[in-house]
Scaffold this motif. Structure first.
Motif, short mmCIF file in Angstrom:
data_model
loop_
_atom_site.label_atom_id
_atom_site.label_comp_id
_atom_site.label_asym_id
_atom_site.label_seq_id
_atom_site.Cartn_x
_atom_site.Cartn_y
_atom_site.Cartn_z
N GLN A 1 0.80 -1.23 0.00
CA GLN A 1 0.00 0.00 0.00
C GLN A 1 0.83 1.28 0.00
N PHE A 2 2.13 1.17 0.26
CA PHE A 2 2.98 2.34 0.37
C PHE A 2 3.78 2.59 -0.90
N ASP A 3 3.89 3.86 -1.24
CA ASP A 3 4.76 4.28 -2.33
C ASP A 3 6.20 4.03 -1.91
N LYS A 4 7.06 3.65 -2.84
CA LYS A 4 8.46 3.35 -2.52
C LYS A 4 9.22 4.56 -1.99
N GLN A 5 8.67 5.75 -2.17
CA GLN A 5 9.31 6.97 -1.65
C GLN A 5 8.98 7.21 -0.18
N THR A 6 8.06 6.41 0.39
CA THR A 6 7.69 6.57 1.81
C THR A 6 8.89 6.23 2.69
N MET A 7 9.15 7.09 3.64
CA MET A 7 10.21 6.87 4.62
C MET A 7 9.57 6.50 5.94
N PHE A 8 10.20 5.59 6.68
CA PHE A 8 9.65 5.11 7.95
C PHE A 8 10.64 5.34 9.09
N VAL A 9 10.07 5.58 10.27
CA VAL A 9 10.83 5.57 11.52
C VAL A 9 10.14 4.54 12.40
N VAL A 10 10.91 3.60 12.92
CA VAL A 10 10.34 2.51 13.71
C VAL A 10 10.86 2.54 15.14
N TYR A 11 10.00 2.06 16.05
CA TYR A 11 10.45 1.93 17.44
C TYR A 11 9.77 0.73 18.08
N CYS A 12 10.40 0.24 19.15
CA CYS A 12 9.82 -0.84 19.95
C CYS A 12 9.86 -0.41 21.42
N TRP A 13 10.10 -1.36 22.33
CA TRP A 13 10.08 -1.06 23.77
C TRP A 13 11.16 -0.09 24.18
N GLY A 14 12.39 -0.42 23.87
CA GLY A 14 13.50 0.40 24.31
C GLY A 14 14.83 -0.25 23.99
N PRO A 15 15.87 0.18 24.67
CA PRO A 15 17.21 -0.31 24.36
C PRO A 15 17.39 -1.82 24.51
N GLY A 16 16.59 -2.46 25.34
CA GLY A 16 16.72 -3.90 25.54
C GLY A 16 15.91 -4.73 24.55
N CYS A 17 15.34 -4.09 23.54
CA CYS A 17 14.48 -4.76 22.57
C CYS A 17 15.07 -4.59 21.18
N ASN A 18 15.07 -5.66 20.40
CA ASN A 18 15.57 -5.53 19.03
C ASN A 18 14.45 -5.62 18.00
N GLY A 19 13.22 -5.45 18.43
CA GLY A 19 12.09 -5.47 17.50
C GLY A 19 12.18 -4.39 16.44
N ALA A 20 12.64 -3.20 16.82
CA ALA A 20 12.77 -2.11 15.84
C ALA A 20 13.87 -2.44 14.84
N THR A 21 14.94 -3.07 15.30
CA THR A 21 16.01 -3.46 14.38
C THR A 21 15.50 -4.52 13.40
N LYS A 22 14.73 -5.48 13.90
CA LYS A 22 14.14 -6.49 13.02
C LYS A 22 13.21 -5.85 12.00
N ALA A 23 12.39 -4.90 12.45
CA ALA A 23 11.47 -4.21 11.55
C ALA A 23 12.24 -3.41 10.51
N ALA A 24 13.27 -2.68 10.92
CA ALA A 24 14.06 -1.88 9.99
C ALA A 24 14.74 -2.76 8.95
N LYS A 25 15.20 -3.92 9.38
CA LYS A 25 15.83 -4.86 8.44
C LYS A 25 14.81 -5.30 7.38
N LYS A 26 13.61 -5.66 7.82
CA LYS A 26 12.57 -6.10 6.89
C LYS A 26 12.15 -4.97 5.95
N ILE A 27 11.96 -3.79 6.51
CA ILE A 27 11.50 -2.66 5.71
C ILE A 27 12.54 -2.27 4.67
N SER A 28 13.80 -2.24 5.06
CA SER A 28 14.86 -1.89 4.11
C SER A 28 15.00 -2.97 3.04
N ALA A 29 14.79 -4.23 3.40
CA ALA A 29 14.85 -5.31 2.41
C ALA A 29 13.73 -5.18 1.38
#
Length: 139
Positions: free
Chosen positions: A79-107
């Protein structure tokens, strides 16, 4: 005479350090910068809370949309145009959910940054506004 723990490893040359820190900032942002953008009306990116829908409903950063990292797929991002930029976050420093999301989104071919500190720093340390107990705005 004791030696310095800090200087056990020689600091990088300034040009190398500058390249490192410039690259680092291309991957991450922080709560302060995101909130400053929200206050100024800058909406050049979508802020995604990548925790569970239940966690999102309990408390999430204002303007954030819910997109649990496990649901990030080519289909959910069609649903998103390829020009859409995202900022992701999860719980905090002890969580890598945002890193996992960023990896998927960039892929998937989208630009993305991780908001360091997550909702923990947003709400508990910075005391920025949150929305609570609302129907999840699933993306």
């Amino acid at each position: 005479m004791s030696s310095s723990n800090v200087l056990e490893f020689t600091p990088a040359q300034s040009d190398i350090a500058n390249a490192f820190f410039s690259n680092k900032l291309s991957f991450e942002t922080d709560c302060s910068d995101v909130y400053a953008d929200i206050k100024s009306g800058n909406n050049d990116y979508l802020l995604l809370d990548v925790r569970s829908a239940e966690a999102y409903e309990k408390s999430h950063a204002v303007t954030a949309l819910s997109m649990p990292h496990a649901t990030i797929t080519q289909e959910s991002f069609a649903q998103f145009d390829k020009q859409t930029m995202f900022v992701v976050y999860c719980w905090g420093p002890g969580c890598n959910g945002a890193t996992k999301a960023a990896k998927k989104i960039s892929a998937l071919g989208f630009a993305v940054k991780e908001m360091i500190g997550g909702i923990h720093y947003w709400e508990d340390f910075e005391r920025y506004p949150v929305n609570r107990h609302q129907v999840s705005a699933q993306v």
